[in-house]
Enzyme design. Structure first.
Site, PDB file in Angstrom:
ATOM      1  N   SER A 118     -14.784  28.385  -5.320  1.00 38.71           N
ATOM      2  CA  SER A 118     -13.960  29.547  -5.641  1.00 38.71           C
ATOM      3  C   SER A 118     -14.118  29.953  -7.105  1.00 38.71           C
ATOM      4  CB  SER A 118     -12.494  29.206  -5.388  1.00 38.71           C
ATOM      5  OG  SER A 118     -12.128  28.089  -6.187  1.00 38.71           O
ATOM      6  N   TYR A 132      -8.481  29.684  -4.140  1.00 40.65           N
ATOM      7  CA  TYR A 132      -8.586  29.570  -2.687  1.00 40.65           C
ATOM      8  C   TYR A 132      -7.406  28.780  -2.127  1.00 40.65           C
ATOM      9  CZ  TYR A 132     -13.476  31.147  -1.937  1.00 40.65           C
ATOM     10  OH  TYR A 132     -14.628  31.877  -1.817  1.00 40.65           O
ATOM     11  N   GLY A 133      -6.952  27.815  -2.908  1.00 40.50           N
ATOM     12  CA  GLY A 133      -5.951  26.865  -2.422  1.00 40.50           C
ATOM     13  C   GLY A 133      -4.631  27.478  -2.005  1.00 40.50           C
ATOM     14  N   CYS A 184     -16.404  22.667  -2.757  1.00 45.11           N
ATOM     15  CA  CYS A 184     -15.011  23.064  -2.806  1.00 45.11           C
ATOM     16  C   CYS A 184     -14.322  22.414  -1.609  1.00 45.11           C
ATOM     17  CB  CYS A 184     -14.933  24.587  -2.708  1.00 45.11           C
ATOM     18  SG  CYS A 184     -13.261  25.231  -2.590  1.00 45.11           S
ATOM     19  N   ASN A 185     -13.322  21.610  -1.880  1.00 48.10           N
ATOM     20  CA  ASN A 185     -12.616  20.929  -0.787  1.00 48.10           C
ATOM     21  C   ASN A 185     -11.893  21.925   0.102  1.00 48.10           C
ATOM     22  OD1 ASN A 185     -12.428  17.710  -1.454  1.00 48.10           O
ATOM     23  ND2 ASN A 185     -12.684  18.958  -3.279  1.00 48.10           N
ATOM     24  N   THR A 186     -11.356  22.972  -0.514  1.00 48.22           N
ATOM     25  CA  THR A 186     -10.600  23.964   0.246  1.00 48.22           C
ATOM     26  C   THR A 186     -11.524  24.717   1.206  1.00 48.22           C
ATOM     27  OG1 THR A 186      -9.244  24.199  -1.739  1.00 48.22           O
ATOM     28  CG2 THR A 186      -8.935  25.838  -0.007  1.00 48.22           C
ATOM     29  N   CYS A 216     -10.074  17.987  -5.393  1.00 51.04           N
ATOM     30  CA  CYS A 216     -10.397  19.381  -5.731  1.00 51.04           C
ATOM     31  C   CYS A 216     -11.461  19.316  -6.804  1.00 51.04           C
ATOM     32  CB  CYS A 216      -9.144  20.089  -6.244  1.00 51.04           C
ATOM     33  SG  CYS A 216      -9.485  21.681  -7.015  1.00 51.04           S
ATOM     34  N   THR A 217     -12.511  20.129  -6.659  1.00 57.85           N
ATOM     35  CA  THR A 217     -13.652  19.994  -7.566  1.00 57.85           C
ATOM     36  C   THR A 217     -13.361  20.470  -8.992  1.00 57.85           C
ATOM     37  OG1 THR A 217     -14.493  22.072  -6.650  1.00 57.85           O
ATOM     38  CG2 THR A 217     -15.417  20.030  -5.770  1.00 57.85           C
TER      39      THR A 217
HETATM   40  N1  DGL Z   1     -12.221  23.847  -6.335  1.00 56.39           N
HETATM   41  C1  DGL Z   1     -11.559  24.067  -5.106  1.00 56.39           C
HETATM   42  C2  DGL Z   1     -11.414  22.802  -4.289  1.00 56.39           C
HETATM   43  O1  DGL Z   1     -12.190  21.884  -4.447  1.00 56.39           O
HETATM   44  C3  DGL Z   1     -10.266  24.824  -5.059  1.00 56.39           C
HETATM   45  C4  DGL Z   1      -9.800  25.658  -6.140  1.00 56.39           C
HETATM   46  C5  DGL Z   1      -8.981  26.851  -5.700  1.00 56.39           C
HETATM   47  O2  DGL Z   1      -7.817  26.699  -5.304  1.00 56.39           O
HETATM   48  O3  DGL Z   1      -9.552  27.931  -5.714  1.00 56.39           O
HETATM   49  O4  DGL Z   1     -10.548  22.699  -3.457  1.00 56.39           O
END
Ligand code: DGL
Length: 276
Positions: free
Chosen positions: A13, A44-45, A75-77, A185-186
């Site tokens: 994101s 994104y979260g 990105c985990n999300t 979260c990355t």
């Molecule tokens: N970096 C994203 C992740 O690993 C999320 C960040 C966001 O909320 O946009 O979940």
């Protein structure tokens, strides 16, 4: 058909996926890498999984159109929202992320682990399955940490204010007596120093970025798609946000200056800003 000289595609994101980019670039220095930051839609979260799935599909399509031989959902999300779907929809390999619950369970001595990730990541099937598979017999304390992603995007990584904000978010987990903290979260690896100060030496921090880079290598090796040495990899960055802003934070976080191209969304697709 993908070829050895094709680039690796990585997206997030925003700048968070650069924590994975950094490990991939270190492990595979002759690979070309395309990095896509969907800064216009960050965070994104806080969005619905459906929305994030649609963005992930549009970005993957963009990267595949630019010749990506593998796409890393850094990105985990986005992985929670779209990983299964992307694997069905695209024929190239897709490497995803998930909170590192499994290694955390093997590291905890007290049987209490903390996981920090976004709200959407915790809502996804991927996380639920992880807890069912590996979480037996341990306490898993989860916490969505609003504001930490934005701190990283703004470059607020260290110092008193950063420490106070991180402390506020982590206090409830520390009160539970966790001894392992999973960075789900990355964006969070960029706060590592501050996180370490806040949690103290009694809590082990688990960051999966290196393991993801190794997985990328494995996937390429299996398909005979690793680029042979000879020259250094070329790096290209795309952002749906402000290229100048991205350039600055890119330099600050990973010490690279670009090139950065601005792109935008139109009808669910990513297009170049200067497109006719
Ligand atoms: N970096 C994203 C992740 O690993 C999320 C960040 C966001 O909320 O946009 O979940």
């Amino acid at each position: 058909m993908p070829a050895k000289d094709d680039p690796i595609g990585i997206f997030d994101s925003g700048v968070g996926g650069l924590s994975v980019w950094r490990e991939v670039a270190r492990l595979l220095p002759s690979e070309d890498i395309l990095y896509f930051a969907d800064s216009a839609h960050l965070p994104y979260g806080e969005r619905s999984l459906e929305e994030v799935k649609a963005f992930s599909e549009g970005i993957t399509e963009f990267l595949v159109d630019r010749g990506a031989k593998v796409v890393v959902v850094a990105c985990n999300t986005a992985s929670a929202a779209a990983l299964y779907h992307l694997r069905e929809r695209f024929s190239i390999p897709i490497v995803g992320m998930e909170p590192a619950v499994k290694p955390a369970v093997s590291l905890t001595k007290k049987g209490k682990i903390g996981v920090i990730a976004t709200k959407a990541t915790f809502q996804g099937l991927l996380f639920r399955r992880l807890v069912e598979r590996f979480g037996q017999g341990v306490e898993i304390h989860t916490r969505a940490c609003p504001g930490l992603v934005e701190m990283v995007e703004e470059g607020l990584l260290n110092g008193q204010e950063a420490e106070a904000r991180v402390r506020e978010q982590l206090e409830p987990l520390l009160r539970e007596g966790i001894d392992v903290l999973v960075l789900g979260c990355t964006h969070y690896p960029f706060l590592r120093e501050t996180l370490e100060k806040v949690v103290g030496p009694g809590v082990t921090i688990v960051d999966p970025s290196e393991a993801v880079a190794r997985q990328v290598k494995r996937v390429l090796e299996e398909r005979w798609l690793l680029r042979e040495g000879g020259r250094e990899g070329r790096y290209t960055f795309f952002t749906s946000g402000e290229p100048d802003r991205f350039r600055k934070i890119l330099q600050m976080l990973v010490g690279v200056s670009g090139p950065v191209s601005g792109v935008e969304w139109a009808g669910g697709k990513v297009i170049f800003r200067d497109y006719p």
